[in-house]
Design a protein around this motif. Sequence first.
Motif, PDB file in Angstrom:
ATOM      1  N   TYR A   1       3.920  -3.881   5.355  1.00 43.40           N
ATOM      2  CA  TYR A   1       3.260  -2.713   5.934  1.00 43.40           C
ATOM      3  C   TYR A   1       3.768  -1.397   5.368  1.00 43.40           C
ATOM      4  N   ASP A   2       5.061  -1.291   5.105  1.00 40.36           N
ATOM      5  CA  ASP A   2       5.596  -0.042   4.538  1.00 40.36           C
ATOM      6  C   ASP A   2       4.984   0.231   3.166  1.00 40.36           C
ATOM      7  N   LYS A   3       4.888  -0.827   2.367  1.00 40.03           N
ATOM      8  CA  LYS A   3       4.309  -0.688   1.022  1.00 40.03           C
ATOM      9  C   LYS A   3       2.830  -0.291   1.120  1.00 40.03           C
ATOM     10  N   ALA A   4       2.127  -0.885   2.077  1.00 40.93           N
ATOM     11  CA  ALA A   4       0.710  -0.551   2.263  1.00 40.93           C
ATOM     12  C   ALA A   4       0.554   0.913   2.639  1.00 40.93           C
ATOM     13  N   GLU A   5       1.383   1.374   3.579  1.00 45.75           N
ATOM     14  CA  GLU A   5       1.271   2.766   4.022  1.00 45.75           C
ATOM     15  C   GLU A   5       1.619   3.735   2.894  1.00 45.75           C
ATOM     16  N   GLN A   6       2.624   3.403   2.096  1.00 45.86           N
ATOM     17  CA  GLN A   6       2.983   4.261   0.954  1.00 45.86           C
ATOM     18  C   GLN A   6       1.821   4.373  -0.033  1.00 45.86           C
ATOM     19  N   ALA A   7       1.122   3.251  -0.265  1.00 44.82           N
ATOM     20  CA  ALA A   7      -0.011   3.272  -1.200  1.00 44.82           C
ATOM     21  C   ALA A   7      -1.145   4.127  -0.648  1.00 44.82           C
ATOM     22  N   TYR A   8      -1.427   3.999   0.659  1.00 44.73           N
ATOM     23  CA  TYR A   8      -2.474   4.823   1.256  1.00 44.73           C
ATOM     24  C   TYR A   8      -2.123   6.309   1.148  1.00 44.73           C
ATOM     25  N   GLU A   9      -0.875   6.651   1.460  1.00 44.76           N
ATOM     26  CA  GLU A   9      -0.470   8.062   1.432  1.00 44.76           C
ATOM     27  C   GLU A   9      -0.500   8.615   0.005  1.00 44.76           C
ATOM     28  N   GLN A  10      -0.048   7.800  -0.947  1.00 43.46           N
ATOM     29  CA  GLN A  10      -0.100   8.239  -2.346  1.00 43.46           C
ATOM     30  C   GLN A  10      -1.555   8.417  -2.796  1.00 43.46           C
ATOM     31  N   GLY A  11      -2.409   7.476  -2.373  1.00 40.82           N
ATOM     32  CA  GLY A  11      -3.828   7.555  -2.736  1.00 40.82           C
ATOM     33  C   GLY A  11      -4.477   8.822  -2.195  1.00 40.82           C
ATOM     34  N   LEU A  12      -4.219   9.150  -0.931  1.00 44.80           N
ATOM     35  CA  LEU A  12      -4.821  10.351  -0.343  1.00 44.80           C
ATOM     36  C   LEU A  12      -4.237  11.633  -0.934  1.00 44.80           C
ATOM     37  N   LYS A  13      -2.978  11.563  -1.350  1.00 43.36           N
ATOM     38  CA  LYS A  13      -2.361  12.733  -1.996  1.00 43.36           C
ATOM     39  C   LYS A  13      -3.010  12.999  -3.355  1.00 43.36           C
ATOM     40  N   GLU A  14      -3.255  11.926  -4.106  1.00 41.75           N
ATOM     41  CA  GLU A  14      -3.840  12.082  -5.442  1.00 41.75           C
ATOM     42  C   GLU A  14      -5.355  12.244  -5.399  1.00 41.75           C
ATOM     43  N   PHE A  15      -6.005  11.586  -4.417  1.00 40.94           N
ATOM     44  CA  PHE A  15      -7.467  11.574  -4.382  1.00 40.94           C
ATOM     45  C   PHE A  15      -7.970  11.926  -2.978  1.00 40.94           C
ATOM     46  N   PRO A  16      -7.826  13.176  -2.574  1.00 40.03           N
ATOM     47  CA  PRO A  16      -8.209  13.564  -1.212  1.00 40.03           C
ATOM     48  C   PRO A  16      -9.712  13.487  -0.956  1.00 40.03           C
ATOM     49  N   GLN A  17     -10.521  13.252  -2.007  1.00 43.73           N
ATOM     50  CA  GLN A  17     -11.966  13.135  -1.804  1.00 43.73           C
ATOM     51  C   GLN A  17     -12.423  11.680  -1.634  1.00 43.73           C
ATOM     52  N   ASP A  18     -11.526  10.720  -1.724  1.00 44.19           N
ATOM     53  CA  ASP A  18     -11.903   9.307  -1.675  1.00 44.19           C
ATOM     54  C   ASP A  18     -12.066   8.858  -0.221  1.00 44.19           C
ATOM     55  N   VAL A  19     -13.318   8.761   0.234  1.00 45.19           N
ATOM     56  CA  VAL A  19     -13.567   8.444   1.645  1.00 45.19           C
ATOM     57  C   VAL A  19     -13.155   7.013   1.986  1.00 45.19           C
ATOM     58  N   TYR A  20     -13.167   6.101   0.995  1.00 42.20           N
ATOM     59  CA  TYR A  20     -12.755   4.723   1.268  1.00 42.20           C
ATOM     60  C   TYR A  20     -11.289   4.674   1.704  1.00 42.20           C
ATOM     61  N   LEU A  21     -10.451   5.490   1.082  1.00 41.58           N
ATOM     62  CA  LEU A  21      -9.043   5.517   1.455  1.00 41.58           C
ATOM     63  C   LEU A  21      -8.865   5.988   2.898  1.00 41.58           C
ATOM     64  N   TYR A  22      -9.626   7.009   3.288  1.00 42.82           N
ATOM     65  CA  TYR A  22      -9.542   7.483   4.676  1.00 42.82           C
ATOM     66  C   TYR A  22      -9.942   6.370   5.649  1.00 42.82           C
ATOM     67  N   GLY A  23     -11.046   5.693   5.351  1.00 43.94           N
ATOM     68  CA  GLY A  23     -11.518   4.646   6.252  1.00 43.94           C
ATOM     69  C   GLY A  23     -10.547   3.490   6.371  1.00 43.94           C
ATOM     70  N   ASN A  24     -10.031   3.032   5.226  1.00 37.16           N
ATOM     71  CA  ASN A  24      -9.115   1.889   5.250  1.00 37.16           C
ATOM     72  C   ASN A  24      -7.773   2.245   5.886  1.00 37.16           C
ATOM     73  N   TYR A  25      -7.312   3.461   5.614  1.00 38.56           N
ATOM     74  CA  TYR A  25      -6.036   3.887   6.203  1.00 38.56           C
ATOM     75  C   TYR A  25      -6.188   4.045   7.717  1.00 38.56           C
ATOM     76  N   ALA A  26      -7.343   4.546   8.158  1.00 35.84           N
ATOM     77  CA  ALA A  26      -7.588   4.672   9.604  1.00 35.84           C
ATOM     78  C   ALA A  26      -7.582   3.296  10.264  1.00 35.84           C
ATOM     79  N   ASP A  27      -8.203   2.305   9.623  1.00 34.96           N
ATOM     80  CA  ASP A  27      -8.198   0.935  10.148  1.00 34.96           C
ATOM     81  C   ASP A  27      -6.765   0.402  10.237  1.00 34.96           C
ATOM     82  N   PHE A  28      -5.957   0.694   9.216  1.00 27.40           N
ATOM     83  CA  PHE A  28      -4.550   0.296   9.209  1.00 27.40           C
ATOM     84  C   PHE A  28      -3.803   0.940  10.384  1.00 27.40           C
TER      85      PHE A  28
END
Length: 550
Positions: free
Chosen positions: A321-348
């Motif tokens: 889970y820690d690794k998953a959360e780090q990937a989501y946070e890195q993804g949103l930091k680099e790609f704040p326009q990627d709506v898939y990341l927001y949706g998947n991270y919210a589900d997490f």
Amino acid sequence: MKLSYFNKFWKWFTQNLNSTQERKMRMTFHRFFDWMIIFAKLFGLILILVLIRNISIEMRKDAYSIQTFHVPKSLEESGFNGLVLAQEIMDEVAAIKTDAGSIKNDSVKFDAALKPEMDLSVMGVGFSTQTILYYAKQLLGKKDRTVSGELTTLAQNMTLTLRFSDADKIEVHNFEDSLTIDKRVDKLLKEAAEKVLRWSDPYILAVYYYHQGRFEEAMECARGILKERPKEACWAYLAWGSILVRQQNLAGGIEKFEKALELKPNLEPALVNLAWMHFQQAQYARALSNFEKLLAFAKNNATRSTALNGIAQSSFRLKQYDKAEQAYEQGLKEFPQDVYLYGNYADFKIRIKKDTAGALDLFRQGRAQAPETAVGYLFQSASLFYENRVDSATKMLYKALEYEPRNLDALSQIVQIEFRKKNYDQSLQMARKVCQVVNGNTQKNQDLKYRQQNMFNYMAMAHYGQFRYDSAMHYARYAIAVDTNVAYPYTTLAESYAFLGQKELFYRNVGKAVSKGFEYTPETVNQEPYIRFINDPRFLKASKYKPLKN
């Protein structure tokens, strides 16, 4: 003589000046002419540099120049002049490449032969940049690669011929003289563009055919690459694997993607596909490994975003889970326009962190970033559903259809929503649209096949919701016919018989549904028409339902 004229002019020009003023004026003139000479030299130097640059570009360029086509006078009078046809061939080729949307570089490039040029006429002698480039290439031994063509008509046969300076000609025919000239020429151009790409870049054409659902033709392109272009075999295996996956042959698809990566280990599309195939087959460790490889050498933002999303989801399944959360946070930091990341991270956040407030915040951030596209509105709809704002979510689905009227996800969700709201006519209308979109493609695509089955089932339920039981049974049987091993359409048929009071057929279809894997729950049997049979021994036997005590 010229000097005397200048002296006379100078005396007249400075007649009202004293000697000191006249000297200053003379110095000013000298400086002016000195600067003019400097500017002329700079201009000449820039012109020479531009010509050298253009010659260098032309020498490196390996594109075919498309020449003006020859067209019969009768067709030319109808508006089909040679320049227009040459440009339209380029446009058709470009349209196919755009539809394919491949990251592969073009194997063969095409360029317009007629370009703007700089007129450098000197002393009445015609001289231009294109003329200079032509003679420079001739002197340096660079041969022009050209495509010429002609459109001819003979009786019913309209023929378009493309002639390459260093390759075999391409010829296409049209014998449909019942069509208008415009339509016949349009068909010739499209067919010729496909043949040009089959010769110049068969992988691009394979992707185009794949998008069109023309899988046999796509496979022919892939086989052609393996036979005629062994150096591009990795692209052939990539296309082959994608076709097999689309035909539900996941094992075969994985094998071809792995073969592509053996030949080119950093082939991003093959690695993306392979990673997601492992993910879909619950091989999360393999998927994670491939996503991490992809992240290591991803060249474009879309691929990097996919890699981070894949790492997060694979790690989540592996309970890292820690690794998953780090990937989501890195993804949103680099790609704040990627709506898939927001949706998947919210589900997490909801499922693992039990952080409802954090999930809501992510959904709201995602809605603020969502683009005005069908995908953007679908994301907004999903996030609004999570907040139980059903009316607003439904509006977003209709918005998605404004941008993409044939979007199956939006149409299918509207079918379900309108059915639950008992807006049966609207549900039926949208279900019919889904069936129109998927019609003819269900044999080639399993996803579309089962989507069609689901729509037939909703049409059956909507009809019995309107007390039209004959129509309900008609569509329930259609749903069953799509795949007789799927259980839920039998329950819909059973319900129709129950509403008509045909108990024997009701029991029989309940039993069929159960035999194919359907399980009756308290929520199901407490709804119409099952609540009527809650104490019926034959129903309880057929459904294998055991009422809960207390």
